[in-house]
Design a protein around this motif. Structure first.
Motif, PDB file in Angstrom:
ATOM      1  N   PHE A  56      45.253  41.639  29.540  1.00  0.00           N
ATOM      2  CA  PHE A  56      45.680  40.571  30.440  1.00  0.00           C
ATOM      3  C   PHE A  56      44.610  40.436  31.514  1.00  0.00           C
ATOM      4  O   PHE A  56      44.400  41.356  32.313  1.00  0.00           O
ATOM      5  CB  PHE A  56      47.034  40.907  31.067  1.00  0.00           C
ATOM      6  N   ASN A  58      42.976  37.952  34.566  1.00  0.00           N
ATOM      7  CA  ASN A  58      43.064  36.800  35.457  1.00  0.00           C
ATOM      8  C   ASN A  58      44.303  35.956  35.170  1.00  0.00           C
ATOM      9  O   ASN A  58      44.257  34.731  35.147  1.00  0.00           O
ATOM     10  CB  ASN A  58      41.798  35.935  35.342  1.00  0.00           C
ATOM     11  N   THR A  59      45.428  36.619  34.960  1.00  0.00           N
ATOM     12  CA  THR A  59      46.698  35.923  34.772  1.00  0.00           C
ATOM     13  C   THR A  59      47.509  36.018  36.060  1.00  0.00           C
ATOM     14  O   THR A  59      47.347  36.955  36.839  1.00  0.00           O
ATOM     15  CB  THR A  59      47.493  36.525  33.601  1.00  0.00           C
ATOM     16  N   SER A  60      48.420  35.066  36.280  1.00  0.00           N
ATOM     17  CA  SER A  60      49.181  35.078  37.529  1.00  0.00           C
ATOM     18  C   SER A  60      50.577  34.529  37.315  1.00  0.00           C
ATOM     19  O   SER A  60      50.820  33.697  36.443  1.00  0.00           O
ATOM     20  CB  SER A  60      48.462  34.258  38.609  1.00  0.00           C
ATOM     21  N   GLY A  65      52.153  39.554  37.556  1.00  0.00           N
ATOM     22  CA  GLY A  65      50.997  38.703  37.267  1.00  0.00           C
ATOM     23  C   GLY A  65      50.572  38.769  35.818  1.00  0.00           C
ATOM     24  O   GLY A  65      50.142  37.775  35.240  1.00  0.00           O
ATOM     25  N   GLY A  66      50.698  39.960  35.192  1.00  0.00           N
ATOM     26  CA  GLY A  66      50.369  40.099  33.776  1.00  0.00           C
ATOM     27  C   GLY A  66      51.596  40.039  32.897  1.00  0.00           C
ATOM     28  O   GLY A  66      51.705  39.208  31.998  1.00  0.00           O
ATOM     29  N   PHE A  84      44.948  45.520  32.303  1.00  0.00           N
ATOM     30  CA  PHE A  84      45.318  44.471  33.243  1.00  0.00           C
ATOM     31  C   PHE A  84      44.197  44.376  34.266  1.00  0.00           C
ATOM     32  O   PHE A  84      43.907  45.356  34.967  1.00  0.00           O
ATOM     33  CB  PHE A  84      46.640  44.798  33.938  1.00  0.00           C
ATOM     34  N   CYS A  87      44.901  40.494  37.801  1.00  0.00           N
ATOM     35  CA  CYS A  87      46.170  39.766  37.696  1.00  0.00           C
ATOM     36  C   CYS A  87      46.783  39.645  39.087  1.00  0.00           C
ATOM     37  O   CYS A  87      46.602  40.517  39.938  1.00  0.00           O
ATOM     38  CB  CYS A  87      47.121  40.499  36.752  1.00  0.00           C
ATOM     39  N   GLY A  95      50.121  43.516  38.558  1.00  0.00           N
ATOM     40  CA  GLY A  95      49.840  43.655  37.133  1.00  0.00           C
ATOM     41  C   GLY A  95      51.092  43.598  36.290  1.00  0.00           C
ATOM     42  O   GLY A  95      51.177  42.843  35.322  1.00  0.00           O
ATOM     43  N   CYS A 127      44.340  44.268  40.664  1.00  0.00           N
ATOM     44  CA  CYS A 127      45.476  43.339  40.690  1.00  0.00           C
ATOM     45  C   CYS A 127      46.032  43.239  42.111  1.00  0.00           C
ATOM     46  O   CYS A 127      45.855  44.144  42.924  1.00  0.00           O
ATOM     47  CB  CYS A 127      46.553  43.798  39.721  1.00  0.00           C
TER      48      CYS A 127
END
Length: 361
Positions: A56, A58-60, A65-66, A84, A87, A95, A127
């Motif tokens: 995972f 750069n997910t938000s 976030g992950g 992670f 995130c 994360g 994160c």
């Protein structure tokens, strides 16, 4: 679900609802943005969720976030060999966010023709949460709840808003175990730079490194407390063969802050066949007469706080005790008053075969 790649989704990338169990394996989530929804990469409401060897980046999302395991009746969540990175959560769990009763973070071992047998560890790095739990948030305060973290690296995570706890880990599980893990360079704006455990049973840290974490208030490395004296009377903190180094807090306990009734800082003896060989990079190791490593001492070094640079054990109640065995507490500093190395008001303090030296106040 296996071998999937999800990239640049502008909502929750993958949502699994209404299932009893779900397993996710070898999947990749990049640049997925859930905005006000939970689980930037993956959200599960299953009773049992297992995630193997997934990444995972750069997910938000809002919570998680992950990953978000958002079913408050979930029995178990398991994360093995996942990464992670960067995130972000606008609420808890930069994360990972978990509401599962049992939550496990560990590694996984694979075998292939090219590499033979190899192990993938879980990493949670860089994160951020605007609320509690910069790296990991597990919220499940019920009988039998647990968090287990094994052979993981949790580093560079942070809480962003004012007065938020748990830069690396936030948990209120009744039993928490951290084994063979590195928790480093995490920061929070309140308590528990590395680990924040708001529970009233057991926290056990074994063969781990908790270093260079920062808390604006108390517990730069570890913060362990409960919501009442009755619950603190049940708390047991055990640190075995671990290094707690270079942590800082603005108030109490640069390395460790706790009001637990029973606190033991001691060495760790390796099971047969599990001791490191050669010259390990870190740790204060115990050798037998033939020079073989048999165990590891605990070390609390270079930690700083206003009170209790290394350890602040704040439990002035009948039956409370602090025991330090085969441990070094060195080069720690209290910038305000009392206890450069150790500050304790426990009813019983025992120090055995240990080095408490070079600390200042």
């Amino acid at each position: 679900i296996s071998d999937a790649t999800l990239t640049a989704n502008n909502s929750e990338a993958l949502v699994i609802e209404g299932e009893n169990s779900i397993t996710l394996t070898n999947c990749t989530f990049n640049d997925c943005q859930a905005y006000a929804q939970n689980g930037g990469g993956f959200r599960s409401t299953a009773v049992y969720t297992t995630v193997n060897n997934c990444s995972f980046t750069n997910t938000s999302g809002a919570q998680g976030g992950g990953i978000a395991l958002s079913n408050s009746n979930a029995k178990k969540g398991e994360i093995y060999g996942c990464s992670f990175d960067r995130c972000t959560a606008t609420n808890q769990g930069g994360g990972i966010y978990s509401a599962a009763k049992e939550f496990v973070i560990g590694d996984c071992t694979y075998t292939d023709d090219e590499n033979g047998e190899y192990t993938v560890h879980t990493t949670i790095n860089n994160c951020t949460s605007s609320n509690e739990g910069g790296g990991v948030y597990q919220g499940r305060d019920v009988d039998g709840s647990s968090l287990s973290v094994t052979n993981a690296t949790i580093t560079g995570n942070q809480t962003r808003s004012n007065n938020k706890n748990g830069g690396g880990i936030w948990t209120n599980a009744r039993t928490v175990t951290i084994d063979g893990s590195t928790i480093s360079n995490n920061t929070c704006t309140s308590q528990g730079g590395g680990v924040y455990a708001y529970s009233y049973t057991l926290l056990t840290i074994t063969n781990s490194n908790i270093s260079n974490n920062t808390a604006s208030k108390s517990g730069g490395g570890v913060w362990f407390d409960a919501n009442s004296d009755a619950n603190r009377a049940l708390q047991v903190l055990t640190v075995k063969g671990s290094t707690i180094d270079g942590n800082t807090s603005g108030e109490n306990g640069g390395g460790i802050y706790t009001q637990a009734n029973t606190v033991t800082i001691q060495d760790y003896t390796y099971p047969d066949g599990e001791a490191p060989t050669g010259t390990p990079a870190t740790g204060s190791y115990i050798e037998d007469d033939d020079g073989n490593i048999t165990g590891r001492r605990s070390e609390i070094t270079n930690c700083t706080a206003f009170r209790g640079g290394g350890i602040y054990h704040d439990r002035n109640k009948s039956g409370s005790k602090l025991e330090i065995v085969n441990t070094s507490v060195t080069a720690c500093r209290a910038t305000g008053t009392l206890g450069g190395g150790v500050r304790s008001n426990a009813y019983a303090l025992t120090v055995t075969n240990s080095d408490i030296s070079g600390n200042t106040a």
